[in-house]
Design an enzyme around this catalytic site. Structure first.
Site, PDB file in Angstrom:
ATOM      1  N   SER A 297       8.120   3.222  10.535  1.00  0.00           N
ATOM      2  CA  SER A 297       6.967   2.935  11.378  1.00  0.00           C
ATOM      3  C   SER A 297       6.190   4.243  11.548  1.00  0.00           C
ATOM      4  CB  SER A 297       7.630   2.643  12.854  1.00  0.00           C
ATOM      5  OG  SER A 297       6.384   2.867  13.730  1.00  0.00           O
TER       6      SER A 297
ATOM      7  N   TYR B 190      12.315   5.057  20.195  1.00  0.00           N
ATOM      8  CA  TYR B 190      12.096   4.064  18.819  1.00  0.00           C
ATOM      9  C   TYR B 190      11.796   4.593  17.816  1.00  0.00           C
ATOM     10  CZ  TYR B 190       9.486   0.984  16.132  1.00  0.00           C
ATOM     11  OH  TYR B 190       9.191   0.351  14.899  1.00  0.00           O
TER      12      TYR B 190
ATOM     13  N   LYS C  50      13.894   5.493  14.066  1.00  0.00           N
ATOM     14  CA  LYS C  50      12.989   5.094  12.901  1.00  0.00           C
ATOM     15  C   LYS C  50      13.307   6.316  11.890  1.00  0.00           C
ATOM     16  CE  LYS C  50      12.090   0.627  12.881  1.00  0.00           C
ATOM     17  NZ  LYS C  50      12.834  -0.169  12.166  1.00  0.00           N
TER      18      LYS C  50
HETATM   19  C1  WQD Z   1      -2.948  -0.108  20.298  1.00  0.00           C
HETATM   20  C2  WQD Z   1      -4.045   0.375  21.079  1.00  0.00           C
HETATM   21  C3  WQD Z   1      -3.555   1.140  23.499  1.00  0.00           C
HETATM   22  C4  WQD Z   1      -2.915  -3.088  24.875  1.00  0.00           C
HETATM   23  C5  WQD Z   1       2.647   0.400  19.091  1.00  0.00           C
HETATM   24  C6  WQD Z   1       3.949   1.517  18.767  1.00  0.00           C
HETATM   25  C7  WQD Z   1       4.244   1.418  17.301  1.00  0.00           C
HETATM   26  C8  WQD Z   1       4.155   0.115  16.671  1.00  0.00           C
HETATM   27  C9  WQD Z   1       3.087  -0.674  17.009  1.00  0.00           C
HETATM   28  C10 WQD Z   1       6.419  -0.928  16.571  1.00  0.00           C
HETATM   29  C11 WQD Z   1      -3.618   1.535  21.865  1.00  0.00           C
HETATM   30  C12 WQD Z   1      -4.490  -0.013  23.480  1.00  0.00           C
HETATM   31  C13 WQD Z   1      -3.199  -1.968  24.079  1.00  0.00           C
HETATM   32  C14 WQD Z   1      -3.921  -3.366  25.874  1.00  0.00           C
HETATM   33  C15 WQD Z   1      -5.199  -1.524  25.380  1.00  0.00           C
HETATM   34  N1  WQD Z   1       5.286  -0.382  17.199  1.00  0.00           N
HETATM   35  N2  WQD Z   1      -4.382  -1.105  24.521  1.00  0.00           N
HETATM   36  N3  WQD Z   1      -5.065  -2.646  26.142  1.00  0.00           N
HETATM   37  O1  WQD Z   1       0.774   1.663  20.900  1.00  0.00           O
HETATM   38  O2  WQD Z   1      -0.810   2.053  18.834  1.00  0.00           O
HETATM   39  O3  WQD Z   1       1.633   1.064  18.666  1.00  0.00           O
HETATM   40  O4  WQD Z   1       3.207  -0.698  18.480  1.00  0.00           O
HETATM   41  O5  WQD Z   1       6.762  -0.987  15.461  1.00  0.00           O
HETATM   42  O6  WQD Z   1       5.169   2.365  17.291  1.00  0.00           O
HETATM   43  O7  WQD Z   1       3.846   2.663  19.377  1.00  0.00           O
HETATM   44  O8  WQD Z   1       0.104  -0.268  19.614  1.00  0.00           O
HETATM   45  O9  WQD Z   1      -1.022  -2.616  20.109  1.00  0.00           O
HETATM   46  O10 WQD Z   1       0.264  -1.405  21.963  1.00  0.00           O
HETATM   47  O11 WQD Z   1      -2.129  -0.486  21.066  1.00  0.00           O
HETATM   48  O12 WQD Z   1      -6.220  -0.814  25.547  1.00  0.00           O
HETATM   49  O13 WQD Z   1      -4.107  -4.321  26.642  1.00  0.00           O
HETATM   50  O14 WQD Z   1      -4.555  -0.592  22.213  1.00  0.00           O
HETATM   51  O15 WQD Z   1      -3.736   1.844  24.505  1.00  0.00           O
HETATM   52  O16 WQD Z   1      -4.453   2.571  22.178  1.00  0.00           O
HETATM   53  P1  WQD Z   1       0.524   1.131  19.467  1.00  0.00           P
HETATM   54  P2  WQD Z   1      -0.441  -1.187  20.898  1.00  0.00           P
END
Ligand code: WQD
Length: 322
Positions: free
Chosen positions: A117, A141, A145
């Protein structure tokens, strides 16, 4: 080759199984069905129900199916849960891969492909994250990985196994509505959920040092993730000395605001307003892959854009929430 795909009944795993089968590869799935579901598997792919933590089960499956390569996708993947339950994450993700690698080494399984990841990079302070950007995970997490990657390369070297760790960036979309992600912990499904409930989608912070102030990510269609696995599996099959660490991304940054605009268009909620909340702890401003190494090594590039990701994810969401 016969490929064992652990976690093959899960969201990403089932897409990988589908793509491997379509490419003519023989596969068998090992899944504990904790988050996976047997009906995601294409007909003709055997399912062994069990966990990679159980050495006897792994030994039996490797033997009975004459497995020659492993694609290890089984694991836990919720960042917040890993902060609350680090021991559980280390057991499932680190002890899980340790047991699997030990069984593979003893059985002489010569190929090992691991789902890693972008979480291994933590809060990278670079425009494009290359595979040489220092790894500094910021939650259990991501640590689990990274520890998995270390084991994979060390065991590969010590036991003469061809290995690859694939670092997924932000996965979205679905190949078919049936294969859509049932989880709601990422941006796209979280926005769908709010829109469906007649609530304003939340933006976690608009004061980041990015062009529109919202966080920038590298979103990648799960079908592209799957095709990258097929390309990597073929490379490992052809090159017994391979030892690869590769980003799977598109190299294109998309902000939360831009993503929500696409979602508005695809879902028909054109005038939906958003609610800007405070920053979510642990969110880096920008995480975008340099996608050059995978192109050079595997001659692979992503085919699908953000609109296809959102449209296919929405079809899956609609199916589960008619
Ligand atoms: C994306 C962006 C949020 C929801 C995570 C893990 C990563 C991988 C994928 C697993 C961010 C913003 C989100 C909302 C928002 N995991 N957001 N409103 O955090 O980039 O990655 O998931 O394998 O390891 O860290 O993904 O989809 O949660 O967020 O503004 O309701 O969307 O702040 O900037 P992230 P995400």
């Amino acid at each position: 080759m016969t490929w064992l795909i652990t976690g093959g009944a899960g969201f990403i795993g089932a897409h990988v199984v589908r793509a491997m089968a379509a490419a003519g590869e023989r596969t068998v799935v090992l899944d504990d069905l904790s988050t996976g579901s047997a009906d995601r598997l294409p007909p003709g792919v055997p399912l062994e129900t069990g966990t990679v933590l159980d050495r006897a089960t792994v030994d039996r499956v490797l033997r009975e199916h004459a497995v020659t390569g492993i694609v290890h996708i089984a694991g836990k993947k919720q960042v917040a849960e890993s902060v609350a339950r680090p021991l559980y994450y280390y057991r499932e993700n680190v002890e899980g891969i340790r047991v699997l690698l030990e069984a593979a080494a003893e059985a002489g399984t010569g190929r090992f492909l691991f789902s890693s990841s972008a979480a291994v990079y933590g809060m990278p302070d670079v425009d494009l994250v290359t595979e040489d950007t220092p790894c500094a995970p910021i939650n259990p997490y991501g640590e689990s990985k990274l520890a998995g990657e270390w084991l994979v390369s060390a065991v590969g070297r010590a036991h003469g196994m061809a290995t690859a760790s694939l670092r997924y960036f932000n996965v979205a979309g679905a190949a078919t509505p049936e294969l859509g992600d049932a989880g709601v912990f990422n941006l796209v499904p979280m926005v769908f959920e709010r829109l469906d409930a007649g609530e304003r989608p939340r933006v976690f912070g608009d004061d980041y040092p990015t062009p529109d102030g919202t966080c920038v990510r590298d979103y990648i269609h799960v079908e592209d993730i799957a095709s990258a696995h097929v390309a990597a599996a073929r490379r490992l099959a052809a090159d017994p000395d391979a030892s690869l660490v590769l980003n799977i991304g598109r190299g294109e940054g998309v902000s939360v605001t831009e993503m929500i605009d696409v979602i508005r268009e695809v879902t028909g909620h054109r005038d939906a307003a958003v609610e800007v909340t405070g920053r979510r702890p642990g969110d880096p401003a920008r995480v975008v892959a340099a996608a050059d190494r995978i192109r050079a090594e595997l001659d692979w590039t992503a085919r699908h854009g953000v609109k296809e990701m959102v449209a296919s994810a929405w079809a899956g969401w609609r199916r589960r929430h008619p």
